[in-house]
Design a protein around this motif. Structure first.
Motif, PDB file in Angstrom:
ATOM      1  N   LEU A 367       0.836  -1.206   0.000  1.00 53.76           N
ATOM      2  CA  LEU A 367       0.000   0.000   0.000  1.00 53.76           C
ATOM      3  C   LEU A 367       0.868   1.253   0.000  1.00 53.76           C
ATOM      4  O   LEU A 367       0.549   2.247  -0.651  1.00 53.76           O
ATOM      5  CB  LEU A 367      -0.929  -0.007   1.216  1.00 53.76           C
ATOM      6  N   ALA A 369       3.893   1.580  -1.249  1.00 57.00           N
ATOM      7  CA  ALA A 369       4.612   1.765  -2.519  1.00 57.00           C
ATOM      8  C   ALA A 369       3.683   2.203  -3.648  1.00 57.00           C
ATOM      9  O   ALA A 369       4.044   3.034  -4.469  1.00 57.00           O
ATOM     10  CB  ALA A 369       5.326   0.474  -2.902  1.00 57.00           C
ATOM     11  N   GLY A 370       2.490   1.642  -3.682  1.00 58.01           N
ATOM     12  CA  GLY A 370       1.614   1.938  -4.824  1.00 58.01           C
ATOM     13  C   GLY A 370       0.340   2.672  -4.468  1.00 58.01           C
ATOM     14  O   GLY A 370      -0.402   3.113  -5.344  1.00 58.01           O
ATOM     15  N   GLY A 371       0.075   2.795  -3.177  1.00 57.86           N
ATOM     16  CA  GLY A 371      -1.218   3.348  -2.745  1.00 57.86           C
ATOM     17  C   GLY A 371      -1.452   4.781  -3.197  1.00 57.86           C
ATOM     18  O   GLY A 371      -2.581   5.151  -3.546  1.00 57.86           O
ATOM     19  N   ALA A 373      -0.369   6.336  -5.930  1.00 58.38           N
ATOM     20  CA  ALA A 373      -0.751   6.370  -7.348  1.00 58.38           C
ATOM     21  C   ALA A 373      -2.179   5.853  -7.528  1.00 58.38           C
ATOM     22  O   ALA A 373      -2.951   6.380  -8.336  1.00 58.38           O
ATOM     23  CB  ALA A 373       0.230   5.533  -8.165  1.00 58.38           C
ATOM     24  N   VAL A 374      -2.520   4.833  -6.754  1.00 60.41           N
ATOM     25  CA  VAL A 374      -3.872   4.267  -6.875  1.00 60.41           C
ATOM     26  C   VAL A 374      -4.912   5.279  -6.393  1.00 60.41           C
ATOM     27  O   VAL A 374      -5.948   5.492  -7.046  1.00 60.41           O
ATOM     28  CB  VAL A 374      -3.967   2.946  -6.077  1.00 60.41           C
ATOM     29  N   SER A 375      -4.641   5.920  -5.259  1.00 60.87           N
ATOM     30  CA  SER A 375      -5.572   6.951  -4.761  1.00 60.87           C
ATOM     31  C   SER A 375      -5.738   8.060  -5.785  1.00 60.87           C
ATOM     32  O   SER A 375      -6.854   8.510  -6.050  1.00 60.87           O
ATOM     33  CB  SER A 375      -5.048   7.566  -3.461  1.00 60.87           C
ATOM     34  N   SER A 377      -5.385   7.885  -8.958  1.00 60.62           N
ATOM     35  CA  SER A 377      -6.146   7.371 -10.096  1.00 60.62           C
ATOM     36  C   SER A 377      -7.640   7.330  -9.779  1.00 60.62           C
ATOM     37  O   SER A 377      -8.478   7.735 -10.582  1.00 60.62           O
ATOM     38  CB  SER A 377      -5.602   5.976 -10.431  1.00 60.62           C
ATOM     39  N   VAL A 378      -7.961   6.844  -8.583  1.00 59.17           N
ATOM     40  CA  VAL A 378      -9.377   6.775  -8.179  1.00 59.17           C
ATOM     41  C   VAL A 378      -9.960   8.184  -8.086  1.00 59.17           C
ATOM     42  O   VAL A 378     -11.047   8.464  -8.615  1.00 59.17           O
ATOM     43  CB  VAL A 378      -9.515   6.041  -6.823  1.00 59.17           C
ATOM     44  N   GLU A 381     -10.574   9.745 -11.532  1.00 55.24           N
ATOM     45  CA  GLU A 381     -11.735   9.208 -12.252  1.00 55.24           C
ATOM     46  C   GLU A 381     -13.044   9.686 -11.620  1.00 55.24           C
ATOM     47  O   GLU A 381     -13.973  10.082 -12.322  1.00 55.24           O
ATOM     48  CB  GLU A 381     -11.685   7.684 -12.279  1.00 55.24           C
ATOM     49  N   VAL A 382     -13.082   9.664 -10.296  1.00 57.25           N
ATOM     50  CA  VAL A 382     -14.308  10.092  -9.613  1.00 57.25           C
ATOM     51  C   VAL A 382     -14.544  11.586  -9.841  1.00 57.25           C
ATOM     52  O   VAL A 382     -15.670  12.008 -10.133  1.00 57.25           O
ATOM     53  CB  VAL A 382     -14.229   9.767  -8.101  1.00 57.25           C
ATOM     54  N   LEU A 405     -15.432   8.510   0.014  1.00 63.58           N
ATOM     55  CA  LEU A 405     -14.107   8.007  -0.383  1.00 63.58           C
ATOM     56  C   LEU A 405     -13.238   7.765   0.844  1.00 63.58           C
ATOM     57  O   LEU A 405     -12.568   6.736   0.958  1.00 63.58           O
ATOM     58  CB  LEU A 405     -13.418   9.015  -1.316  1.00 63.58           C
ATOM     59  N   ALA A 408     -14.232   4.706   2.677  1.00 64.23           N
ATOM     60  CA  ALA A 408     -13.817   3.467   2.017  1.00 64.23           C
ATOM     61  C   ALA A 408     -12.293   3.370   1.917  1.00 64.23           C
ATOM     62  O   ALA A 408     -11.776   2.494   1.234  1.00 64.23           O
ATOM     63  CB  ALA A 408     -14.439   3.393   0.622  1.00 64.23           C
ATOM     64  N   ASP A 409     -11.597   4.288   2.573  1.00 69.91           N
ATOM     65  CA  ASP A 409     -10.134   4.263   2.589  1.00 69.91           C
ATOM     66  C   ASP A 409      -9.552   4.427   1.185  1.00 69.91           C
ATOM     67  O   ASP A 409      -8.513   3.859   0.857  1.00 69.91           O
ATOM     68  CB  ASP A 409      -9.643   2.945   3.190  1.00 69.91           C
ATOM     69  N   LEU A 410     -10.248   5.204   0.365  1.00 69.86           N
ATOM     70  CA  LEU A 410      -9.795   5.411  -1.010  1.00 69.86           C
ATOM     71  C   LEU A 410      -9.290   6.827  -1.230  1.00 69.86           C
ATOM     72  O   LEU A 410      -9.322   7.348  -2.331  1.00 69.86           O
ATOM     73  CB  LEU A 410     -10.944   5.120  -1.992  1.00 69.86           C
TER      74      LEU A 410
END
Lengths: 412, 341
Positions: A367, A369-371, A373-375, A377-378, A381-382, A405, A408-410
């Motif tokens: 999480l 290392a990549g979290g 970038a993922v957040s 991205s989410v 988009e949202v 968000l 949901a820990d996003l």
């Protein structure tokens, strides 16, 4: 994913070195982890994530803080109070200004003035007598992109200090119990405490409480294992307390094998602490693995142990009385010792299992290392979808989406 | 009660989870509840799309509809259980398996990049949040419950659900082995075709459709199985019941299946089941030498088991009867009674 691990490692004599050595093979079975050589300043090429084990000892962790300054990453915070570490990194390197700055960052002008008083030797070192009032964890927290802690206590204190990044609470792994015979130590029952012998381990209070227990139970013994800290004179303490040391068994620093043998021999493990630096006790974890009942101070990580494995002694004016009652209960009730020991072993197997702990570590690494970038991205988009139908930043709808968000820990 | 049964919908796809969810709505209605199905389209790729699509559920307000309170929601699979509701019950068919036991297998979705690894962890985190909120948590099988507990620490009550309504009957033992399943790799229909290739006397009917069909058809051609293997596609209910009624046994050996309705349908038709030792949920009801044959997942073993059942018709019939006793004990009355209690 490549992880660079900055940690003291054996043969360095440190609880954190033992900790990392225990955990490393389990981590390497799950992801690519390279241990960075002591004093290295940079991670190896291709590293996705740097992980820094930080404790309060400047000898063991000074170089790790320097590496963290160059490349921020996840900090495994073994102690919350880092005053001694910061003092070593500043005063210990003739950088008085650095110390004053650190004190001012945390304590404002008053902090700076106190820092001056320390430098001028007008007052005793704050890392010795008031560390809990000036934790000096601010710089490390500011550099951490994520935090791994062993207790809610440290998590809460980090948040209270203004840290707002991700935190993962990962239990201390249980040590594998070696198949050894118990050491031959007198005492029926045998009460024992392990670690440096000093005031923060509440040794004076323990000696006093034990003397009271001993009056009613002459067969009982108290085993003190560990080096005596500079400035702590055990004989004088006994004298001052009017104790004759009867029933007291003393062992200094012992190797790992002897440590286990002594631990196996003990019927009750006592692990007191105050003030706490937010640390976890490796010896208390060993006691859990061995299925030994514990008596602990009702502070920090120790207070979070389940009630069925540890009797907790508040650090207050009744401390000696409460400690005496706890010792007497366990000294006279083998059935209670057995029940607590059984619960302790079960806790160690359930919560502190090495594989489970390694899984939690790797989840945190992934999480961290990549979290981000993922957040991103989410959120992109949202927010694009929201903007497409006219939801603007700051509107009630946007706030609702942000709340969901976050829930949901996003991110958000 | 007013009950919303929520599930994700993959447009143009329909499988066991959809059949189950629709049946649940009908059965709730049959018991006097005002029940309806609520679906949201679901696409789980590429990249973080699985998270944004899952997040849609978080924005839904199912506390009431058209001014009337919704008393309960029942969610069945990822990501529908992220919906917020004060009385959220989850009857878990399965989690997003790519984030768990299918990770780093041929059936996995996430690569080794830090982003992919983090997406997988975020899916797991969503599960902990969504499932942790449930007021009651059920799983359709011990297999599903076990996976859930290992992954999240959450404990679910095992609550199997009945098979779909069909005019189940047993018209005797025919000459073919039947597979009823969606055609995707995880269902391992290729193993059945390899078994047919290994045993020239074996005749097979494959009912169902799915993305693996072209590959499977090519496999049939490669092995020269035309004439012995028939792809029936998605068949109407009556035809399906007839296939069950006239086969000599069924094959149902997915890889670590969640629950597996196939064995229940087979048993309701009095037919034994051939499954594999690593099939997961089906192993809770298919027992070797009692209700069917459980064999290693290799073609020769499947072929031998099929031949044995075909040539030992009285034993096969006994296995079918034993299975039938299990299947008829799983009723909607019992299941709904526990679900709503």
């Amino acid at each position: 994913m490549k992880v660079a691990l900055f940690s003291p490692m054996p043969p360095e004599r440190s609880g954190i070195a033992d900790y990392s050595a225990l955990l490393l093979p389990a981590l390497q079975a799950r992801c690519e982890v390279a241990v960075v050589k002591r004093a290295a300043r940079k991670p190896p090429r291709g590293t996705d994530l740097c992980v820094y084990h930080i404790g309060n000892n400047p000898e063991a962790h000074g170089w790790i803080v320097e590496a963290l300054r160059r490349t921020p990453g996840v900090v495994v915070l073994h102690d919350f109070v880092l005053h001694h570490l910061v003092a070593g990194l500043t005063i210990g390197r003739r950088d008085g200004h650095g110390y004053l700055d650190a004190m001012e960052r945390e304590g404002g002008v008053v902090g700076r003035l106190l820092g001056h008083a320390v430098l001028d030797k007008r007052i005793p070192p704050l890392w010795e007598n008031r560390p809990e009032d000036f934790h000096l964890a601010g710089e490390v927290l500011g550099l951490a992109t994520g935090l791994i802690v062993h207790s809610r206590y440290v998590e809460d204190r980090a948040h209270a200090a203004g840290y707002d990044g991700p935190v993962w609470t990962v239990p201390h792994p249980a040590f594998p119990v070696p198949d050894l015979q118990p050491a031959d130590v007198a005492g029926e029952p045998l009460l024992a405490t392990f670690g440096n012998v000093n005031t923060s381990k509440r040794i004076p209070q323990l000696l006093e409480a034990f003397a009271r227990v001993r009056r009613r139970n002459e067969a009982s013994g108290l085993l003190l294992v560990g080096a005596t800290s500079p400035g702590f004179d055990l004989d004088r303490r006994l004298q001052r307390l009017g104790l004759d040391g009867a029933g007291l068994v003393r062992e200094g620093y012992v190797d790992e094998r002897r440590l286990w043998q002594l631990m196996i021999a003990a019927d009750v493990h006592v692990s007191l602490r105050s003030p706490t630096m937010g640390e976890t006790s490796g010896t208390a974890i060993r006691a859990l693995s061995l299925g030994k009942p514990l008596i602990v101070s009702d502070v920090g990580w120790f207070a979070e142990l389940p009630d069925d494995v540890a009797l907790k002694v508040p650090v207050d004016e009744q401390e000696v009385e409460t400690l005496t009652a706890a010792l007497e209960l366990l000294a006279t009730r083998p059935d209670v010792r057995d029940a607590m020991g059984s619960a302790a072993r079960s806790l160690a197997e359930r919560e502190h299992d090495l594989g489970r702990v390694a899984d939690l570590y790797v989840a945190a690494f992934e999480l961290a290392a990549g979290g981000g970038a993922v957040s991103d991205s989410v959120l992109r988009e949202v927010s694009e979808a929201g903007a497409g139908i006219g939801i603007t930043a700051g509107s009630a709808e946007a706030q609702e989406i942000a709340a969901r968000l976050a829930e949901a820990d996003l991110g958000g | 009660m007013r009950i919303a049964v929520v599930r994700p919908q993959v447009p143009f796809a329909r499988g066991g989870a959809e059949i189950f969810s629709d049946a649940l709505v009908e059965e709730l209605q049959a018991r006097g509840h005002e029940a309806d199905s609520v679906t949201v389209p679901f696409k789980w790729y590429p990249g973080a799309r699985v998270l944004t699509q899952a997040f849609l559920w978080r924005l839904l307000d199912l506390t009431e509809a058209d001014g009337k309170r919704i008393d309960m929601v029942v969610a069945t699979k990822f990501p529908s259980y992220l919906v917020r509701h004060p009385e959220k019950r989850v009857w878990l068919v399965h989690q997003f398996r790519q984030a768990y036991e299918l990770d780093r297998t041929d059936l996995g979705q996430f690569g080794e990049s830090p982003e992919d690894r983090a997406i997988r962890r975020q899916v797991q985190q969503l599960d902990r949040i969504g499932l942790g909120e449930a007021t009651r948590l059920f799983a359709t099988s011990q297999n599903v419950a076990g996976r859930l507990e290992r992954a999240t620490g959450l404990v679910a009550e095992v609550l199997p659900h009945p098979a779909q309504e069909l005019s189940y009957r047993n018209d005797g033992s025919g000459d073919f082995l039947l597979s009823v399943n969606r055609l995707d790799r995880a269902k391992r229909i290729d193993l059945l075709l390899e078994a047919a290739a290994a045993e020239p006397s074996l005749r097979v009917v494959v009912a169902g459709d799915g993305p693996d069909r072209p590959r499977l058809e090519q496999l049939v051609r490669d092995h020269g199985l035309d004439g012995r293997v028939r792809f029936a596609g998605r068949v109407p209910a009556d035809e399906l019941a007839t296939l069950y009624a006239t086969c000599f046994a069924t094959y149902y050996a997915p890889i670590d299946e969640d629950f597996g309705l196939g064995p229940y349908e087979s048993f309701l038709s009095g037919k034994p089941v051939i499954t594999a030792t690593d099939a997961g949920g089906p192993l809770e009801v298919v027992r070797d030498g009692t209700t069917g044959r459980v064999v290693p997942p290799v073609a020769s073993a499947v072929a031998s088991a099929a031949v044995w059942l075909r040539e030992h018709s009285s034993e096969a019939a006994a296995f079918g009867r034993a299975g039938n006793a299990i299947a008829i004990s799983v009723t909607w009355d019992r299941a709904i009674g526990r679900l709503l209690s």
